[in-house]
Scaffold this motif. Structure first.
Motif, PDB file in Angstrom:
ATOM      1  N   ALA A   1      24.182  23.433 -74.116  1.00 34.06           N
ATOM      2  CA  ALA A   1      23.751  24.930 -74.405  1.00 34.06           C
ATOM      3  C   ALA A   1      22.881  24.982 -75.222  1.00 34.06           C
ATOM      4  O   ALA A   1      21.853  26.051 -75.157  1.00 34.06           O
ATOM      5  CB  ALA A   1      25.049  25.475 -74.760  1.00 34.06           C
ATOM      6  N   GLU A   2      22.623  24.374 -76.376  1.00 36.69           N
ATOM      7  CA  GLU A   2      21.496  24.519 -77.468  1.00 36.69           C
ATOM      8  C   GLU A   2      20.387  24.221 -76.708  1.00 36.69           C
ATOM      9  O   GLU A   2      19.438  24.552 -77.386  1.00 36.69           O
ATOM     10  CB  GLU A   2      21.832  23.595 -78.525  1.00 36.69           C
ATOM     11  CG  GLU A   2      23.116  23.980 -79.361  1.00 36.69           C
ATOM     12  CD  GLU A   2      23.092  23.348 -80.745  1.00 36.69           C
ATOM     13  OE1 GLU A   2      22.076  23.034 -81.422  1.00 36.69           O
ATOM     14  OE2 GLU A   2      24.299  23.094 -81.545  1.00 36.69           O
ATOM     15  N   GLY A   3      20.160  23.173 -75.726  1.00 38.79           N
ATOM     16  CA  GLY A   3      18.777  22.833 -75.376  1.00 38.79           C
ATOM     17  C   GLY A   3      17.984  21.983 -76.118  1.00 38.79           C
ATOM     18  O   GLY A   3      18.168  21.704 -77.335  1.00 38.79           O
ATOM     19  N   ASP A   4      17.168  21.310 -75.572  1.00 36.25           N
ATOM     20  CA  ASP A   4      16.068  20.632 -76.136  1.00 36.25           C
ATOM     21  C   ASP A   4      15.323  21.063 -77.201  1.00 36.25           C
ATOM     22  O   ASP A   4      14.876  20.190 -78.028  1.00 36.25           O
ATOM     23  CB  ASP A   4      15.220  19.595 -75.321  1.00 36.25           C
ATOM     24  CG  ASP A   4      16.187  18.669 -74.221  1.00 36.25           C
ATOM     25  OD1 ASP A   4      17.137  18.495 -74.365  1.00 36.25           O
ATOM     26  OD2 ASP A   4      15.718  18.594 -73.127  1.00 36.25           O
ATOM     27  N   GLU A   5      14.835  22.352 -77.177  1.00 38.28           N
ATOM     28  CA  GLU A   5      14.175  22.913 -77.898  1.00 38.28           C
ATOM     29  C   GLU A   5      14.680  23.088 -79.108  1.00 38.28           C
ATOM     30  O   GLU A   5      13.933  23.463 -80.181  1.00 38.28           O
ATOM     31  CB  GLU A   5      13.843  24.098 -77.518  1.00 38.28           C
ATOM     32  CG  GLU A   5      14.831  25.535 -77.478  1.00 38.28           C
ATOM     33  CD  GLU A   5      15.618  25.288 -76.071  1.00 38.28           C
ATOM     34  OE1 GLU A   5      16.608  25.974 -75.978  1.00 38.28           O
ATOM     35  OE2 GLU A   5      15.425  24.274 -75.452  1.00 38.28           O
ATOM     36  N   SER A   6      16.071  23.009 -79.692  1.00 36.47           N
ATOM     37  CA  SER A   6      16.530  22.970 -80.830  1.00 36.47           C
ATOM     38  C   SER A   6      16.528  21.750 -81.603  1.00 36.47           C
ATOM     39  O   SER A   6      17.171  21.762 -82.441  1.00 36.47           O
ATOM     40  CB  SER A   6      18.236  23.475 -80.747  1.00 36.47           C
ATOM     41  OG  SER A   6      18.901  22.380 -79.891  1.00 36.47           O
ATOM     42  N   GLY A   7      15.921  20.706 -81.160  1.00 36.22           N
ATOM     43  CA  GLY A   7      15.640  19.574 -81.961  1.00 36.22           C
ATOM     44  C   GLY A   7      16.100  18.486 -81.293  1.00 36.22           C
ATOM     45  O   GLY A   7      16.604  18.214 -80.205  1.00 36.22           O
ATOM     46  N   THR A   8      16.250  17.337 -81.999  1.00 37.73           N
ATOM     47  CA  THR A   8      16.665  16.129 -81.450  1.00 37.73           C
ATOM     48  C   THR A   8      18.275  15.987 -81.315  1.00 37.73           C
ATOM     49  O   THR A   8      18.867  17.020 -81.928  1.00 37.73           O
ATOM     50  CB  THR A   8      16.314  14.920 -82.640  1.00 37.73           C
ATOM     51  OG1 THR A   8      16.906  15.119 -83.689  1.00 37.73           O
ATOM     52  CG2 THR A   8      15.018  14.751 -82.791  1.00 37.73           C
ATOM     53  N   PRO A   9      18.775  15.059 -80.481  1.00 39.51           N
ATOM     54  CA  PRO A   9      20.211  14.985 -80.452  1.00 39.51           C
ATOM     55  C   PRO A   9      20.808  15.119 -81.901  1.00 39.51           C
ATOM     56  O   PRO A   9      22.030  15.454 -81.877  1.00 39.51           O
ATOM     57  CB  PRO A   9      20.536  14.013 -79.487  1.00 39.51           C
ATOM     58  CG  PRO A   9      19.284  13.718 -78.702  1.00 39.51           C
ATOM     59  CD  PRO A   9      18.121  14.125 -79.447  1.00 39.51           C
ATOM     60  N   LEU A  10      20.389  14.094 -82.648  1.00 47.65           N
ATOM     61  CA  LEU A  10      20.809  13.744 -83.983  1.00 47.65           C
ATOM     62  C   LEU A  10      21.143  15.183 -84.589  1.00 47.65           C
ATOM     63  O   LEU A  10      22.147  15.471 -85.346  1.00 47.65           O
ATOM     64  CB  LEU A  10      20.064  12.710 -84.616  1.00 47.65           C
ATOM     65  CG  LEU A  10      20.349  12.707 -86.199  1.00 47.65           C
ATOM     66  CD1 LEU A  10      21.910  11.841 -86.191  1.00 47.65           C
ATOM     67  CD2 LEU A  10      19.498  11.581 -87.013  1.00 47.65           C
ATOM     68  N   ALA A  11      19.905  15.779 -84.596  1.00 47.14           N
ATOM     69  CA  ALA A  11      19.743  17.288 -85.478  1.00 47.14           C
ATOM     70  C   ALA A  11      20.941  18.485 -84.700  1.00 47.14           C
ATOM     71  O   ALA A  11      21.404  18.868 -85.534  1.00 47.14           O
ATOM     72  CB  ALA A  11      18.610  17.868 -85.241  1.00 47.14           C
ATOM     73  N   ARG A  12      21.276  18.193 -83.627  1.00 48.63           N
ATOM     74  CA  ARG A  12      21.959  19.246 -82.887  1.00 48.63           C
ATOM     75  C   ARG A  12      23.610  18.570 -83.171  1.00 48.63           C
ATOM     76  O   ARG A  12      24.301  19.567 -83.619  1.00 48.63           O
ATOM     77  CB  ARG A  12      21.591  19.303 -81.226  1.00 48.63           C
ATOM     78  CG  ARG A  12      20.393  19.786 -80.860  1.00 48.63           C
ATOM     79  CD  ARG A  12      20.505  20.207 -79.559  1.00 48.63           C
ATOM     80  NE  ARG A  12      20.834  19.131 -78.523  1.00 48.63           N
ATOM     81  CZ  ARG A  12      20.132  18.320 -77.802  1.00 48.63           C
ATOM     82  NH1 ARG A  12      18.973  18.290 -78.023  1.00 48.63           N
ATOM     83  NH2 ARG A  12      20.483  17.433 -76.929  1.00 48.63           N
ATOM     84  N   VAL A  13      23.773  17.433 -83.271  1.00 49.33           N
ATOM     85  CA  VAL A  13      25.144  16.941 -83.368  1.00 49.33           C
ATOM     86  C   VAL A  13      25.319  17.329 -84.938  1.00 49.33           C
ATOM     87  O   VAL A  13      26.419  17.818 -85.473  1.00 49.33           O
ATOM     88  CB  VAL A  13      25.229  15.561 -83.090  1.00 49.33           C
ATOM     89  CG1 VAL A  13      26.658  15.330 -83.592  1.00 49.33           C
ATOM     90  CG2 VAL A  13      25.042  15.501 -81.818  1.00 49.33           C
ATOM     91  N   PHE A  14      24.178  17.303 -85.702  1.00 51.57           N
ATOM     92  CA  PHE A  14      24.626  17.249 -87.381  1.00 51.57           C
ATOM     93  C   PHE A  14      24.728  18.760 -87.543  1.00 51.57           C
ATOM     94  O   PHE A  14      25.866  19.046 -88.339  1.00 51.57           O
ATOM     95  CB  PHE A  14      23.328  16.815 -87.946  1.00 51.57           C
ATOM     96  CG  PHE A  14      23.212  17.258 -89.521  1.00 51.57           C
ATOM     97  CD1 PHE A  14      24.334  16.672 -90.427  1.00 51.57           C
ATOM     98  CD2 PHE A  14      22.732  18.245 -90.062  1.00 51.57           C
ATOM     99  CE1 PHE A  14      24.027  17.028 -91.605  1.00 51.57           C
ATOM    100  CE2 PHE A  14      22.824  18.593 -91.283  1.00 51.57           C
ATOM    101  CZ  PHE A  14      23.378  18.108 -92.038  1.00 51.57           C
ATOM    102  N   ARG A  15      23.910  19.661 -86.738  1.00 50.66           N
ATOM    103  CA  ARG A  15      24.198  20.943 -87.089  1.00 50.66           C
ATOM    104  C   ARG A  15      25.706  21.516 -86.625  1.00 50.66           C
ATOM    105  O   ARG A  15      26.436  22.408 -87.320  1.00 50.66           O
ATOM    106  CB  ARG A  15      23.368  22.204 -86.246  1.00 50.66           C
ATOM    107  CG  ARG A  15      21.960  22.036 -86.978  1.00 50.66           C
ATOM    108  CD  ARG A  15      20.953  23.261 -86.413  1.00 50.66           C
ATOM    109  NE  ARG A  15      20.861  23.025 -84.922  1.00 50.66           N
ATOM    110  CZ  ARG A  15      19.823  22.126 -84.471  1.00 50.66           C
ATOM    111  NH1 ARG A  15      18.876  21.884 -85.152  1.00 50.66           N
ATOM    112  NH2 ARG A  15      19.733  22.133 -83.347  1.00 50.66           N
ATOM    113  N   LEU A  16      26.121  20.959 -85.665  1.00 49.00           N
ATOM    114  CA  LEU A  16      27.503  21.320 -85.191  1.00 49.00           C
ATOM    115  C   LEU A  16      28.626  20.777 -86.197  1.00 49.00           C
ATOM    116  O   LEU A  16      29.382  21.471 -86.600  1.00 49.00           O
ATOM    117  CB  LEU A  16      27.834  20.606 -83.699  1.00 49.00           C
ATOM    118  CG  LEU A  16      29.293  20.776 -83.243  1.00 49.00           C
ATOM    119  CD1 LEU A  16      29.443  22.312 -82.970  1.00 49.00           C
ATOM    120  CD2 LEU A  16      29.425  19.780 -81.884  1.00 49.00           C
TER     121      LEU A  16
END
Length: 688
Positions: free
Chosen positions: A246-261
């Motif tokens: 749901a966060e989408g690719d525009e929210s950064g790399t997969p690493l950044a998305r998992v880290f934010r979570l």
């Protein structure tokens, strides 16, 4: 040679720590092993390869590039009997580690001398010479550019270099690159199941595969995703995959998305500690560092750090004391969070708390070595229990484990420029602690760097007294390693700084050191002149013991210049001065030198009488080696005077005193106190 890690930019996970947990990369490992055997361009053209083979493992941070390099090293290390060396070539923030520091640490790992203050080219050349003809394996992690790697390449085609970088190393010939993507699906699922358990993966394999896809099969992202699921046994794998999608690719790399979570699910105190770990020097953390940064207890800090390890946010290092490493791929994310969510004043306060805690730990580490000092014991007992060490051995172990972080802390504190008072205290305590536990000689390379940092702060703040002290210490280290001309420049600059500060200790020591440098360079007239200036100051201040010593130094300069009459006057003045001060040992040594000059001047009868007097004083001083040397000189004089029987008696006496040491004396080796630089001040000054 044993398998060794070099902590230049930060600590490294041990081979064993990664061996048990390595997954996948079968194709990449097979290709890398094949590249080792494949003929190079030089071989194909009929020429012998001039340098070591270089394998490059390139990938984004978090791709598992360092883990793959370690696994490759583990598999092929048996082919390189001269051992494995490791070094990190960049700081956690991405700043390149100077080649000089890397080469120095690699030479230290090889148990070879590393002259303090040696230039980068000199150390790199020494490293290449040390590795020439060896079959060694070098793992150079986090290389920033080709120049770093090229400077460290061994001139030995039998060696292998495994370099880890984010991109190509253009400029190094015949590099065999291996570019990493994600893990294969099977290995990625197994990595997830290690955190979540196999049941949650097998009951919903499609959701698990979807999560792997959202993480692009990157090991660091998968580990954090697995840690997040492990902390929530009732959460479905599908829910996490949907959330990331749901966060989408525009929210950064997969690493950044998992880290934010993962970060967003932390309690506020733990989230604050995690952000502040971006301030940890060299990316190295222990419970005390985390406790000081966050202002919490040491026990709660350790519990939180262990929780971060379980969540994939930290690496636990294989060390005798609790030690953790902030993954390099998370450093920029943590730094950005700290700068956006904490005010600059709060970050500065956290840095100050960390430096203050480090200073107090160093004080405790040094104080426990001063077992004979009631003041040190009292100061130690006044410290909180959490800051005390149970034994000198435990303190030395802590110093060894934390050395890279302590040195990095000093460098960062000086570079910051806002906490110079704390930085000065930190460097002062670090110098004294290293001298107490390691010794001046063994720690010389580190001390040289620390004195250089002290000089930077002193010049920036206009602290002439500290500038003089740092220059004197740097000059001493330069002089010890044969860079006498450079030492002379430092001593003259220190003299100017000492005069600006109106510091008689610094000016006197600087003048004497300038004289010592001229003596070493063979300019005996200038040496005697500068010793005379230092003597005049000592006499004006009624510092009689130092004045007596300087009379001897002046006499030494005259002796080397062949002016025996002036040398004799100088040594007689030194003898008289030591006699007035009641220094029996110094008086005996001065009489010994007086006898030597009398022998050179062709006065054997006077030399014989002086030797006899010197023997009596050496006996009172219980200096057996000096007594033996005097008996040997007496024997030489007696033979010259035509009394071989008496000469044999004196030689026999010397032989009984020295036994096995006799040969050293006969071959001309002098007692340590009798060298031309015997009186030079070479220890770390208490002034800094």
């Amino acid at each position: 040679m044993t398998d060794q890690a070099v902590d230049t930019g930060g600590a490294r996970l041990s081979v064993q720590a990664r061996e048990d947990g390595f997954l996948g990369r079968t194709r990449e490992l097979k290709g890398l092993c094949a590249d080792i055997e494949r003929a190079g361009l030089d071989t194909l053209s009929g020429r012998k390869a001039p340098r070591a083979r270089v394998l490059l493992i390139a990938g984004r941070p978090g791709s598992g590039r360092s883990a793959l390099a370690e696994e490759l090293v583990r598999q092929v290390a048996h082919r390189y009997p001269d051992g494995v060396l490791r070094a990190r070539l960049s700081e956690p923030g991405g700043t390149p580690v100077p080649v000089e520091r890397v080469a120095r640490d690699l030479l230290t790992a090889l148990e070879l001398p590393t002259p303090p203050g040696a230039a980068e080219d000199e150390l790199a050349e020494a490293l290449r010479e040390a590795l020439a003809g060896r079959r060694a394996l070098l793992l150079l992690d986090d290389a920033v550019d080709a120049a770093q790697v090229d400077a460290l390449l061994p001139d030995s085609p039998e060696s292998l270099v495994v370099a880890v970088s984010g991109g190509p190393l253009t400029g190094i010939s015949d590099v065999r690159p291996c570019t990493l993507g994600g893990l294969d699906t099977k290995s990625a699922l197994e990595l997830l199941s290690r955190h979540t358990g196999s049941v949650r993966i097998t009951v919903d394999p499609r959701a698990a595969e979807g999560l792997v896809e959202e993480c692009q099969a990157q090991p660091a992202a998968l580990m954090m995703a697995g840690g997040w699921l492990a902390a929530r046994p009732k959460a479905a794998v599908a829910d996490l995959a949907k959330h990331l999608h749901a966060e989408g690719d525009e929210s950064g790399t997969p690493l950044a998305r998992v880290f934010r979570l993962a970060y967003g699910s932390l309690p506020a105190p733990a989230a604050r500690i995690l952000r502040l770990l971006s301030l940890a020097p060299a990316g190295l953390v222990d419970p005390h560092t985390a406790s000081a940064l966050a202002g919490c207890s040491v026990s709660s800090a350790r519990t939180t750090l262990d929780d971060f390890v379980a969540l994939g946010l930290l690496h636990a290092l294989d060390a005798p004391l609790p030690q953790y490493e902030v993954p390099g791929c998370l450093q920029p994310l943590l730094k950005a969070l700290a700068e956006s969510q904490d005010r600059p004043a709060e970050l500065q306060l956290a840095r100050a708390r960390m430096l203050e805690r480090t200073v107090r730990l160093l004080q405790s580490c040094r104080a426990i070595t001063e077992t004979d000092s009631p003041q040190a014991r009292e100061k130690l007992l006044g410290m909180p229990r959490s800051l005390r060490f149970p034994s000198p051995r435990a303190a030395a172990e802590w110093l060894g484990v934390r050395r890279p972080a302590l040195l990095a802390s000093a460098r960062l504190a000086v570079a910051d420029g806002e906490l110079d008072t704390l930085a000065r205290r930190l460097m002062s305590q670090l110098v004294r602690t290293m001298v107490a536990h390691i010794g001046t000689q063994a720690a010389a390379a580190d001390l040289y760097g620390l004195h250089g940092l002290v000089l930077d702060v002193a010049e920036r703040r206009g602290l002439a007294r500290e500038q003089a002290a740092a220059l004197l210490n740097l000059g001493d280290l330069d002089a010890r390693t044969g860079r006498t001309a450079e030492a002379l420049v430092r001593f003259r600059t220190a003299l100017d700084a000492g005069r600006r500060a109106n510091d008689p200790y610094a000016t006197g020591r600087a003048m004497e050191s300038v004289g010592g440098a001229h003596l070493e360079l063979g300019d005996y007239d200038r040496a005697a002149d500068w010793f005379g200036r230092a003597l005049a100051q000592r006499l004006a201040r009624d510092e009689r013991a130092d004045a007596a010593r300087l009379y001897g130094r002046i006499a030494t300069a005259h002796t080397y210049a062949g002016r025996y009459g002036e040398a004799l006057r100088g040594w007689r003045a030194a003898v008289a001065g030591h006699r007035k001060e009641g220094d029996v040992a110094a008086q005996a040594r001065a009489l010994s030198e007086l006898a030597r000059v009398q022998e050179y001047a062709g006065r054997p009868e006077e030399c014989l009488r002086t030797c006899q007097e010197a023997v009596e004083w050496a006996r009172q001083a219980e200096d057996q080696r000096l007594q033996a040397a005097l008996h040997l000189r007496t024997a030489d004089i007696l033979e010259h005077l035509g009394d071989p029987a008496a000469a044999r008696l004196h030689r026999a006496t010397a032989e009984r005193m020295l036994g096995e040491e006799l040969q050293e004396v006969v071959t001309g080796e002098e007692p340590p106190e009798q060298g031309p630089n015997a009186c030079e001040i070479r220890s770390t000054s208490a002034e800094d």
